[in-house]
Each structure stands twice: as C-alpha cells, then as structure tokens.
Design an enzyme around this catalytic site. Structure first.
Site, PDB file in Angstrom:
ATOM      1  N   LYS A 199       4.647 -13.190  60.772  1.00  0.00           N
ATOM      2  CA  LYS A 199       5.189 -11.789  60.584  1.00  0.00           C
ATOM      3  C   LYS A 199       6.201 -12.016  61.879  1.00  0.00           C
ATOM      4  O   LYS A 199       5.941 -11.801  63.216  1.00  0.00           O
ATOM      5  CB  LYS A 199       4.304 -10.583  61.199  1.00  0.00           C
ATOM      6  CG  LYS A 199       4.376  -9.600  60.387  1.00  0.00           C
ATOM      7  CD  LYS A 199       5.847  -8.878  60.735  1.00  0.00           C
ATOM      8  CE  LYS A 199       5.902  -8.348  62.209  1.00  0.00           C
ATOM      9  NZ  LYS A 199       7.342  -7.988  62.679  1.00  0.00           N
ATOM     10  N   GLU A 277       1.221 -13.758  74.568  1.00  0.00           N
ATOM     11  CA  GLU A 277       2.345 -14.220  75.424  1.00  0.00           C
ATOM     12  C   GLU A 277       3.013 -12.916  75.681  1.00  0.00           C
ATOM     13  O   GLU A 277       3.782 -12.463  74.722  1.00  0.00           O
ATOM     14  CB  GLU A 277       3.276 -15.457  74.810  1.00  0.00           C
ATOM     15  CG  GLU A 277       2.320 -16.674  74.608  1.00  0.00           C
ATOM     16  CD  GLU A 277       1.887 -17.380  75.826  1.00  0.00           C
ATOM     17  OE1 GLU A 277       2.383 -17.034  76.774  1.00  0.00           O
ATOM     18  OE2 GLU A 277       1.184 -18.473  75.754  1.00  0.00           O
ATOM     19  N   CYS A 311      11.166 -13.974  78.068  1.00  0.00           N
ATOM     20  CA  CYS A 311      10.112 -13.313  79.010  1.00  0.00           C
ATOM     21  C   CYS A 311      10.096 -14.035  80.380  1.00  0.00           C
ATOM     22  O   CYS A 311       9.386 -13.704  81.218  1.00  0.00           O
ATOM     23  CB  CYS A 311       8.838 -13.356  78.527  1.00  0.00           C
ATOM     24  SG  CYS A 311       8.403 -14.992  77.539  1.00  0.00           S
ATOM     25  N   GLU A 409      10.307  -5.311  83.901  1.00  0.00           N
ATOM     26  CA  GLU A 409      11.246  -6.424  83.166  1.00  0.00           C
ATOM     27  C   GLU A 409      12.566  -5.704  82.630  1.00  0.00           C
ATOM     28  O   GLU A 409      12.544  -5.272  81.864  1.00  0.00           O
ATOM     29  CB  GLU A 409      10.521  -7.140  82.172  1.00  0.00           C
ATOM     30  CG  GLU A 409      10.786  -8.378  81.701  1.00  0.00           C
ATOM     31  CD  GLU A 409       9.988  -9.065  80.701  1.00  0.00           C
ATOM     32  OE1 GLU A 409       9.215  -8.147  79.864  1.00  0.00           O
ATOM     33  OE2 GLU A 409      10.107 -10.035  80.645  1.00  0.00           O
TER      34      GLU A 409
HETATM   35  P1  ADP Z   1      10.308  -6.029  71.455  1.00  0.00           P
HETATM   36  O1  ADP Z   1      10.167  -4.616  71.955  1.00  0.00           O
HETATM   37  O2  ADP Z   1      10.845  -6.952  72.400  1.00  0.00           O
HETATM   38  O3  ADP Z   1      10.755  -5.854  69.966  1.00  0.00           O
HETATM   39  P2  ADP Z   1       7.691  -5.803  70.504  1.00  0.00           P
HETATM   40  O4  ADP Z   1       6.287  -6.393  71.202  1.00  0.00           O
HETATM   41  O5  ADP Z   1       7.840  -4.520  70.158  1.00  0.00           O
HETATM   42  O6  ADP Z   1       8.715  -6.515  71.269  1.00  0.00           O
HETATM   43  O7  ADP Z   1       7.791  -6.771  69.161  1.00  0.00           O
HETATM   44  C1  ADP Z   1       7.176  -8.277  69.204  1.00  0.00           C
HETATM   45  C2  ADP Z   1       6.751  -8.314  67.666  1.00  0.00           C
HETATM   46  O8  ADP Z   1       5.568  -7.376  67.643  1.00  0.00           O
HETATM   47  C3  ADP Z   1       7.614  -8.148  66.447  1.00  0.00           C
HETATM   48  O9  ADP Z   1       7.303  -9.043  65.376  1.00  0.00           O
HETATM   49  C4  ADP Z   1       7.411  -6.696  66.207  1.00  0.00           C
HETATM   50  O10 ADP Z   1       7.550  -6.233  64.984  1.00  0.00           O
HETATM   51  C5  ADP Z   1       5.796  -6.609  66.441  1.00  0.00           C
HETATM   52  N1  ADP Z   1       5.369  -5.555  66.616  1.00  0.00           N
HETATM   53  C6  ADP Z   1       5.661  -4.313  67.225  1.00  0.00           C
HETATM   54  N2  ADP Z   1       4.649  -3.217  67.066  1.00  0.00           N
HETATM   55  C7  ADP Z   1       3.704  -3.768  66.505  1.00  0.00           C
HETATM   56  C8  ADP Z   1       2.356  -3.402  66.350  1.00  0.00           C
HETATM   57  N3  ADP Z   1       1.804  -2.044  66.547  1.00  0.00           N
HETATM   58  N4  ADP Z   1       1.310  -3.997  65.656  1.00  0.00           N
HETATM   59  C9  ADP Z   1       1.642  -5.259  65.316  1.00  0.00           C
HETATM   60  N5  ADP Z   1       3.018  -6.072  65.700  1.00  0.00           N
HETATM   61  C10 ADP Z   1       3.756  -5.102  66.384  1.00  0.00           C
END
Ligand code: ADP
Length: 506
Positions: A199, A277, A311, A409
């Site tokens: 995903k 990570e 990161c 960060e």
């Molecule tokens: P950023 O804020 O840098 O986008 P995120 O941690 O929100 O970092 O996103 C990293 C990944 O996690 C992306 O693929 C995003 O779609 C996914 N993501 C965001 N929220 C969720 C969630 N609640 N459950 C699973 N995946 C998520």
C-alpha cells in the site's frame, strides 16, 4: 481534479521568470496489480495524482478500499502456499530479473517519481539506484539464509534450527521515497518466501505502479506481489484490515510515529509481527576539532536531500561555541546558493514540499520559532514566486527548547542552530528525545569519536558523514523511532520465524 488555476498561475509565473516550464511525463492512467492482473477498484473510483511543483494532474490510479484489499490478501495467501516452497535459487533468480528490469527502466521510473514527488531528477535517479540496491542485495542474500545444528547435551537428540517465511505481509509505505521504501521491504520479504500486499503513499502511487510493471515482467507468480493504491480516505480502513486479517502474518510500515502507534495497537490482538520505521529528530553535532568544510558539506547533504523530507534528515544542528561563528558563516554562504525549482530543471537542488499539509507544517514551525525569538539567517518563508508548495532553504539561530523546531521533526528545508560548550552538554541535548533514529557528528578527535558514537541514543550514527543509508547496513531506530531493522543480513528477521526441530531417540 485538474487544477487549471494553479496550472495557469504557475505557467505565467514561470514565463515571467524565464523558467523552461512543463518538461514533464505523458499523462498516466494506471491500474493496480492484484493476483497478477491489472485491475480497477471494485468501486470504479480513481485517485488523481498531482505534480507538487506545478499543481498539474499527472495521472490517475484506482482508489481501492477494503473490498479490493480482501481480494489482494486472499490472492497473497493462496500464492504463499506455493511461493514458500520455491527454492532459494528460484527466488533469487526472479529477484535478480526484477533488479535488472528496474535498472533498464531507471530513467522512466525516475521521471515519474520527479513528476509526482517533486524531487529533482538527479535525486530520483539516485533513489532508483538506491532502492534497486536492496533488490540486488536480497537476491544475493536469498541463498545465504542458513539453519543451524546446535550440539545437544543428550546423545540421543539433535537440535536443528530453520528460518521459515512468516506468510503474507502488508507493506505500508510513504511518499518521501516512493521507490526505495517499497523495494527495501518487498525484496527482503520475497527473498525468504513471504508474499506481499503493498500500500504506497497516496501522493506517489505512480512510481509503485512502475515497480509492479517490472515485477510482472520479472516473473513473480500471480499473487506473490500485489499493489493496492488508495486515497487517504480509504487508507485507515485498509490498514485496519491488513492488521486484523488472520490471513496476514505481519506488517511492515514506514511513516509517521502517530500512524505507527495505531498500527502497532491494531496488530496487538493478533500478536502480529510488525516492523516500524518511524520519525526521528536527528542531531547534527559539530565539535571544535571538526573539519568545518566537510561538516558544512555533510550538513547540506543530510538536511536538504528531498527538501528535508526524510526521516534521517538532520533536524537540530548543535555547534560547539568555539567554532559556532566560523561554521555558520560557511553554512549560510552555501545555503544562499542552493538552487530551488522544478525537479525537471537542470541543476535543481531543492524541489517543492509534497503537499499543502507539509507546507503549513514547515511555515508554522518557522513562525513559531521566530515568534519566540529565533533569528532568520537565510530564507524563512514560502518561495511562492516559484510555486505554491515551495519553501526557501532556511537557517535559524537563537533556538530555544520551547520552540517546535527544537522538539519535533520539521520535515522541511530548515536548519535550526543551537550552540553548546561541552561534549556532555551536546549529548544531553541530543539524547533528550523520545525518538532515536539517526544522529550525525563531526570530530577529528578519535577518542571523542568512539565516546560520542557509543553514547548517542539512536539506531544509526554518521561520523564525519551526512549520508548513511546502504543496502548492506541495518536501517532502523530505537525508542519511538521504531522496531526492527531493514537492509543488511538482519533485514530478513521481520519476515522469518525460527523453527526448532528436535530429533529424538537417535
Ligand atoms: P505522512 O504524514 O508523512 O504522509 P503517514 O504516516 O501519515 O506519513 O503515512 C505513511 C503511510 O501510511 C502512507 O501510505 C499513508 O497512506 C499510510 N497511512 C496513513 N494513515 C494510516 C492508517 N491509519 N492506517 C494505515 N496506514 C495509514
């Protein structure tokens, strides 16, 4: 939707500035990849992908939801029954073909990455090479995963140990390294016999599609590697299903600490394997014995790669008082000359931030610091004359511990300068953190090199170097920066369990 207003605005501004605008890729109308087929979302919905440098629409992908996720999980689960029994040599050969195909298609992948992420073409090419190095590494490592025979204290018994693949793994990846975060996880999992459901970040799904095109050609059997593209709206439900499904054995995630915590708790009821990570707050320390030119070079590399959106990017710059002014003069002179612009333009070093949320975050952090007494030495504001999502490379001094740039960060092109007097003080500041991913320091004092690298509370330390990631090295953090390691020979641990077999009555 195609953002006409932004398109016209950017185009007009670009013409005024004499920028060669709109060198870009042909529009991409793509599908996701499930069970060896290119498929649309069951709902028929699509997700638009925009170029953050220009606001133009670059492509669409299916906006998948839990119905599609279930199909992907079922396919990966079925495929696991045969993939787990392939020989290491067979898996190694397919991985090697995947590597070669991505190498052949490096330019295409890099152009697509620049179009959807905004990073410079040079950086995108560098990322494909870096991301590909994991596929090469795990294609080689696949055949080196060995068991053990442990001498038993009982003459009639033999103790055998094997590593076995855990099963289907859900890989959730971010937008900041659209290629490498997928290949780093997937190649490790696939090399030991796991099957995967990927995903990708919603801002950068087109690079993921290119990775899958190469995987298809490489000959992975249907269902072994699957791609689910989705909007932010559907992401939480997809994540929940991946964590809860009894057919999924583990999750590997790269992204924010907030989301990492959600996934960790969702995996708890099933006692699922999870690799995380997460975010960091890397210190970049310059001691008085340092070679200042090398330190400035390292500071630029560790801060401004991908516009500060990594990161492991240095966040707080701790400079020993004796050399503070000399270091800052050299640094500011270099930062002033950084070239900011469209990633397709020759010589661009700093691209846009990925989206409006990031732009607001960076702007808020700088405004917060300035309102509390920080001094702007360079930059300090959005570079709106170049595009809506650009932010000037920025250097701030007079930083205090009550500012957001100190404790969190920033994930943007902002250097925050803090001065210290003693080594002890520098370590205290660097370690006063609930995260611990990476730190960097510059020193020519060999005793200090060993002392400081030992005492920094992080998973990775760069000594006299600003770039530390490599396929051969274990990437990962401590504290709230995550669990597990990616890359290196340790990178298979998230994807294997240890089977102990006792042979008795011998
Ligand atoms: P950023 O804020 O840098 O986008 P995120 O941690 O929100 O970092 O996103 C990293 C990944 O996690 C992306 O693929 C995003 O779609 C996914 N993501 C965001 N929220 C969720 C969630 N609640 N459950 C699973 N995946 C998520």
């Amino acid at each position: 939707m195609f953002n006409k207003v932004l398109y016209i605005k950017y185009h007009t501004t670009a013409l005024k500035l004499g920028i060669t605008a709109f060198k870009t890729i042909p529009f991409k109308s793509e599908k996701s990849f499930i069970n060896g087929q290119w498929v649309s979302a069951q709902s028929g919905k699509n997700l638009d992908v925009f170029n953050p440098a220009t606001g133009t629409l670059v492509g669409t992908v299916p906006d998948m939801n839990t119905a599609d996720t279930q199909i992907a999980i079922d396919s990966a689960s079925k495929a696991f029954e045969t993939w787990k029994n392939t020989t290491a040599k067979e898996r190694s050969q397919i991985l090697r073909r995947w590597y070669s195909l991505m190498l052949e298609n490096q330019n295409t992948i890099a152009e697509i990455m620049t179009a959807e992420s905004g990073k410079s073409l040079q950086e995108s090419n560098g990322e494909v090479i870096y991301g590909n190095s994991f596929v090469e590494w795990f294609s080689e490592l696949a055949r080196q995963v060995r068991g053990e025979v442990i001498p038993s204290s009982d003459r009639s018994k033999k103790i055998l140990i094997h590593h076995q693949p855990i099963g289907v793994v859900g890989l959730i990846t971010p937008w900041n390294f659209p290629h490498a975060m997928i290949t780093r996880k997937a190649s490790a999992a696939l090399s030991v016999g796991c099957t995967v459901v990927v995903k990708p970040g919603e801002d950068t799904p087109l690079t993921a599609v290119e990775i899958m095109k190469c995987a298809e050609k490489a000959g992975f059997p249907p269902g072994v590697i699957n791609l689910l593209t989705s909007s932010r709206e559907n992401t939480a439900e997809i994540g929940r299903l991946l964590c809860k499904s009894p057919l999924v054995a583990g999750i590997s995630f790269t992204g924010s600490t907030t989301v990492g915590k959600i996934l960790y708790s969702q995996c708890a009821p099933g006692i699922k394997r999870i690799g995380l990570e997460l975010g960091g707050n890397a210190s970049f320390i310059v001691y008085k014995s340092a070679n200042l030119d090398k330190a400035v070079e390292g500071a630029l590399t560790s801060k401004f790669r991908n516009c500060g959106q990594t990161c492991v990017a240095s966040n707080r710059f701790l400079i020993q008082a004796d050399i503070f002014d000399a270091f800052v003069d050299k640094l500011v002179a270099k930062v002033k000359n950084l070239k900011i612009g469209n990633g397709f333009d020759e010589g661009t070093q700093i691209g846009p931030l990925i989206n409006e949320a990031q732009l607001h975050k960076v702007s808020n952090f700088v405004e917060d610091a300035v309102s509390k007494g920080a001094k702007v030495l360079v930059g300090g504001k959005p570079a709106s004359h170049i595009g809506k999502l650009f932010y000037e490379p920025t250097v701030l001094s007079n930083i205090t511990s009550n500012m957001l740039v100190y404790s969190e960060e920033v994930f943007g092109p902002v250097i925050s300068l803090i001065h210290f007097n003693t080594e002890e003080e520098s370590l205290h500041i660097a370690n006063s953190n609930d995260v611990g991913l990476a730190s960097y320091f510059y020193s020519e004092d060999i005793s200090q090199v060993f002392r400081v690298s030992h005492n920094l509370e992080v998973g990775m330390v760069g000594v006299n170097v600003g770039l530390i990631s490599a396929a051969e090295a274990p990437f990962g953090g401590i504290k709230q920066s995550g669990l597990g390691r990616e890359g290196s020979h340790l990178g298979i641990e998230d994807y294997t369990y240890i089977k102990y077999t006792c042979l008795g009555n011998l």
